[in-house]
Design a protein around this motif. Structure first.
Motif, PDB file in Angstrom:
ATOM      1  N   PHE A 138       0.823  -1.202   0.000  1.00 39.32           N
ATOM      2  CA  PHE A 138       0.000   0.000   0.000  1.00 39.32           C
ATOM      3  C   PHE A 138       0.866   1.265   0.000  1.00 39.32           C
ATOM      4  N   ASN A 139       2.015   1.220   0.689  1.00 37.83           N
ATOM      5  CA  ASN A 139       2.946   2.346   0.644  1.00 37.83           C
ATOM      6  C   ASN A 139       3.518   2.530  -0.762  1.00 37.83           C
ATOM      7  N   LEU A 140       3.875   1.426  -1.413  1.00 35.75           N
ATOM      8  CA  LEU A 140       4.424   1.502  -2.773  1.00 35.75           C
ATOM      9  C   LEU A 140       3.368   1.983  -3.756  1.00 35.75           C
ATOM     10  N   ASP A 141       2.111   1.610  -3.523  1.00 32.21           N
ATOM     11  CA  ASP A 141       1.027   2.081  -4.375  1.00 32.21           C
ATOM     12  C   ASP A 141       0.859   3.590  -4.223  1.00 32.21           C
ATOM     13  N   GLY A 142       0.988   4.080  -3.013  1.00 31.69           N
ATOM     14  CA  GLY A 142       0.899   5.516  -2.771  1.00 31.69           C
ATOM     15  C   GLY A 142       2.027   6.292  -3.435  1.00 31.69           C
ATOM     16  N   GLN A 143       3.153   5.632  -3.665  1.00 30.73           N
ATOM     17  CA  GLN A 143       4.299   6.264  -4.326  1.00 30.73           C
ATOM     18  C   GLN A 143       4.286   6.020  -5.838  1.00 30.73           C
ATOM     19  N   ASP A 144       3.227   5.379  -6.348  1.00 26.19           N
ATOM     20  CA  ASP A 144       3.089   5.042  -7.772  1.00 26.19           C
ATOM     21  C   ASP A 144       4.207   4.147  -8.291  1.00 26.19           C
ATOM     22  N   LYS A 145       4.734   3.280  -7.434  1.00 28.87           N
ATOM     23  CA  LYS A 145       5.762   2.333  -7.869  1.00 28.87           C
ATOM     24  C   LYS A 145       5.142   0.995  -8.251  1.00 28.87           C
ATOM     25  N   ILE A 146       4.082   0.627  -7.559  1.00 31.33           N
ATOM     26  CA  ILE A 146       3.335  -0.601  -7.859  1.00 31.33           C
ATOM     27  C   ILE A 146       1.863  -0.260  -7.720  1.00 31.33           C
ATOM     28  N   TRP A 147       1.059  -0.753  -8.626  1.00 31.50           N
ATOM     29  CA  TRP A 147      -0.368  -0.470  -8.547  1.00 31.50           C
ATOM     30  C   TRP A 147      -1.077  -1.681  -7.984  1.00 31.50           C
ATOM     31  N   ILE A 148      -1.756  -1.480  -6.868  1.00 34.09           N
ATOM     32  CA  ILE A 148      -2.518  -2.559  -6.223  1.00 34.09           C
ATOM     33  C   ILE A 148      -3.937  -2.053  -6.010  1.00 34.09           C
ATOM     34  N   ARG A 149      -4.901  -2.888  -6.379  1.00 34.48           N
ATOM     35  CA  ARG A 149      -6.307  -2.508  -6.275  1.00 34.48           C
ATOM     36  C   ARG A 149      -7.111  -3.707  -5.754  1.00 34.48           C
ATOM     37  N   SER A 150      -8.299  -3.383  -5.223  1.00 33.63           N
ATOM     38  CA  SER A 150      -9.185  -4.443  -4.735  1.00 33.63           C
ATOM     39  C   SER A 150     -10.138  -4.923  -5.829  1.00 33.63           C
ATOM     40  N   SER A 151     -10.079  -4.305  -7.004  1.00 33.48           N
ATOM     41  CA  SER A 151     -10.871  -4.773  -8.143  1.00 33.48           C
ATOM     42  C   SER A 151      -9.986  -4.750  -9.383  1.00 33.48           C
ATOM     43  N   THR A 152     -10.490  -5.356 -10.432  1.00 36.15           N
ATOM     44  CA  THR A 152      -9.712  -5.433 -11.669  1.00 36.15           C
ATOM     45  C   THR A 152      -9.893  -4.189 -12.536  1.00 36.15           C
ATOM     46  N   ASP A 153     -10.722  -3.269 -12.105  1.00 25.34           N
ATOM     47  CA  ASP A 153     -10.951  -2.035 -12.871  1.00 25.34           C
ATOM     48  C   ASP A 153      -9.666  -1.217 -12.948  1.00 25.34           C
ATOM     49  N   GLY A 154      -9.395  -0.689 -14.122  1.00 25.47           N
ATOM     50  CA  GLY A 154      -8.229   0.157 -14.300  1.00 25.47           C
ATOM     51  C   GLY A 154      -6.980  -0.595 -14.717  1.00 25.47           C
ATOM     52  N   PHE A 155      -7.048  -1.910 -14.758  1.00 24.02           N
ATOM     53  CA  PHE A 155      -5.904  -2.713 -15.194  1.00 24.02           C
ATOM     54  C   PHE A 155      -6.159  -3.235 -16.605  1.00 24.02           C
ATOM     55  N   ARG A 156      -5.122  -3.274 -17.409  1.00 23.25           N
ATOM     56  CA  ARG A 156      -5.249  -3.942 -18.707  1.00 23.25           C
ATOM     57  C   ARG A 156      -5.374  -5.434 -18.503  1.00 23.25           C
ATOM     58  N   GLU A 157      -4.527  -5.940 -17.603  1.00 23.01           N
ATOM     59  CA  GLU A 157      -4.551  -7.360 -17.275  1.00 23.01           C
ATOM     60  C   GLU A 157      -4.223  -7.495 -15.790  1.00 23.01           C
ATOM     61  N   ALA A 158      -5.199  -7.944 -14.997  1.00 24.89           N
ATOM     62  CA  ALA A 158      -5.019  -8.031 -13.548  1.00 24.89           C
ATOM     63  C   ALA A 158      -4.431  -9.386 -13.159  1.00 24.89           C
ATOM     64  N   LEU A 159      -3.598  -9.360 -12.129  1.00 25.18           N
ATOM     65  CA  LEU A 159      -2.976 -10.570 -11.585  1.00 25.18           C
ATOM     66  C   LEU A 159      -3.360 -10.664 -10.116  1.00 25.18           C
ATOM     67  N   LYS A 160      -4.037 -11.738  -9.753  1.00 27.15           N
ATOM     68  CA  LYS A 160      -4.535 -11.902  -8.392  1.00 27.15           C
ATOM     69  C   LYS A 160      -3.395 -12.313  -7.466  1.00 27.15           C
ATOM     70  N   ILE A 161      -3.200 -11.545  -6.358  1.00 34.09           N
ATOM     71  CA  ILE A 161      -2.135 -11.862  -5.410  1.00 34.09           C
ATOM     72  C   ILE A 161      -2.685 -12.238  -4.035  1.00 34.09           C
ATOM     73  N   SER A 162      -3.978 -12.036  -3.825  1.00 35.92           N
ATOM     74  CA  SER A 162      -4.634 -12.476  -2.592  1.00 35.92           C
ATOM     75  C   SER A 162      -6.113 -12.665  -2.914  1.00 35.92           C
ATOM     76  N   ASP A 163      -6.901 -12.954  -1.900  1.00 33.75           N
ATOM     77  CA  ASP A 163      -8.331 -13.163  -2.135  1.00 33.75           C
ATOM     78  C   ASP A 163      -9.019 -11.912  -2.659  1.00 33.75           C
ATOM     79  N   THR A 164      -8.496 -10.739  -2.288  1.00 31.19           N
ATOM     80  CA  THR A 164      -9.192  -9.506  -2.646  1.00 31.19           C
ATOM     81  C   THR A 164      -8.348  -8.476  -3.382  1.00 31.19           C
ATOM     82  N   TYR A 165      -7.065  -8.730  -3.617  1.00 30.14           N
ATOM     83  CA  TYR A 165      -6.214  -7.714  -4.232  1.00 30.14           C
ATOM     84  C   TYR A 165      -5.556  -8.207  -5.515  1.00 30.14           C
ATOM     85  N   TYR A 166      -5.333  -7.228  -6.407  1.00 28.24           N
ATOM     86  CA  TYR A 166      -4.756  -7.481  -7.719  1.00 28.24           C
ATOM     87  C   TYR A 166      -3.642  -6.474  -8.002  1.00 28.24           C
TER      88      TYR A 166
END
Length: 143
Positions: free
Chosen positions: A82-110
């Motif tokens: 979440f810190n890296l997402d805030g710095q725009d280094k890695i994008w992590i989201r709870s839905s697949t919206d906004g991704f060209r191709e989402a990769l699931k890394i937990s039950d609720t995050y991509y």
């Protein structure tokens, strides 16, 4: 005197012998720590083998490598992501919206998976450095 010295040496070897530990590495090739590889080194090269935290991938892809690292490290330290997402280094989201191709890394995050090999290695460097893990991520490239 020589007999006594040999007896002491033998006795020490008996008491303080080396443990019987086997490190299993696939035959052939040189394993490299991922942090020793520059992102440009990955361009145009295929992975032959990967080992991270006791997980081995035979004939892995960069995408599977990225998923393994993200999944293991997100389980361990989600706040880093979440810190890296805030710095725009890695994008992590709870839905697949906004991704060209989402990769699931937990039950609720991509995370975004539509990345080049160079970008995947760069993001893995960012994740491992931010998490300050002692675990080695070993890779071997195909010849």
């Amino acid at each position: 005197m020589d007999d006594r010295q040999q007896w002491i040496i033998d006795r020490c070897k008996e008491i303080w012998n080396y443990p019987n530990v086997q490190i299993i590495r696939p035959p052939g090739g040189d394993e490299l720590d991922i942090l020793e590889i520059t992102p440009d080194d990955a361009t145009g090269r295929k992975l032959a083998w990967v080992s991270f935290e006791g997980n081995e991938l035979d004939h892995p892809s960069y995408r599977r490598l990225y998923q393994l690292v993200c999944t293991v490290m997100f389980e361990r330290e989600p706040h880093i992501f979440f810190n890296l997402d805030g710095q725009d280094k890695i994008w992590i989201r709870s839905s697949t919206d906004g991704f060209r191709e989402a990769l699931k890394i937990s039950d609720t995050y991509y995370v975004e998976a539509n990345l080049s090999a160079r970008d995947i290695i760069l993001r893995i460097h960012i994740i491992l450095n931010a998490c300050q893990t002692d675990e080695e991520l070993l890779v071997r490239f195909e010849p």
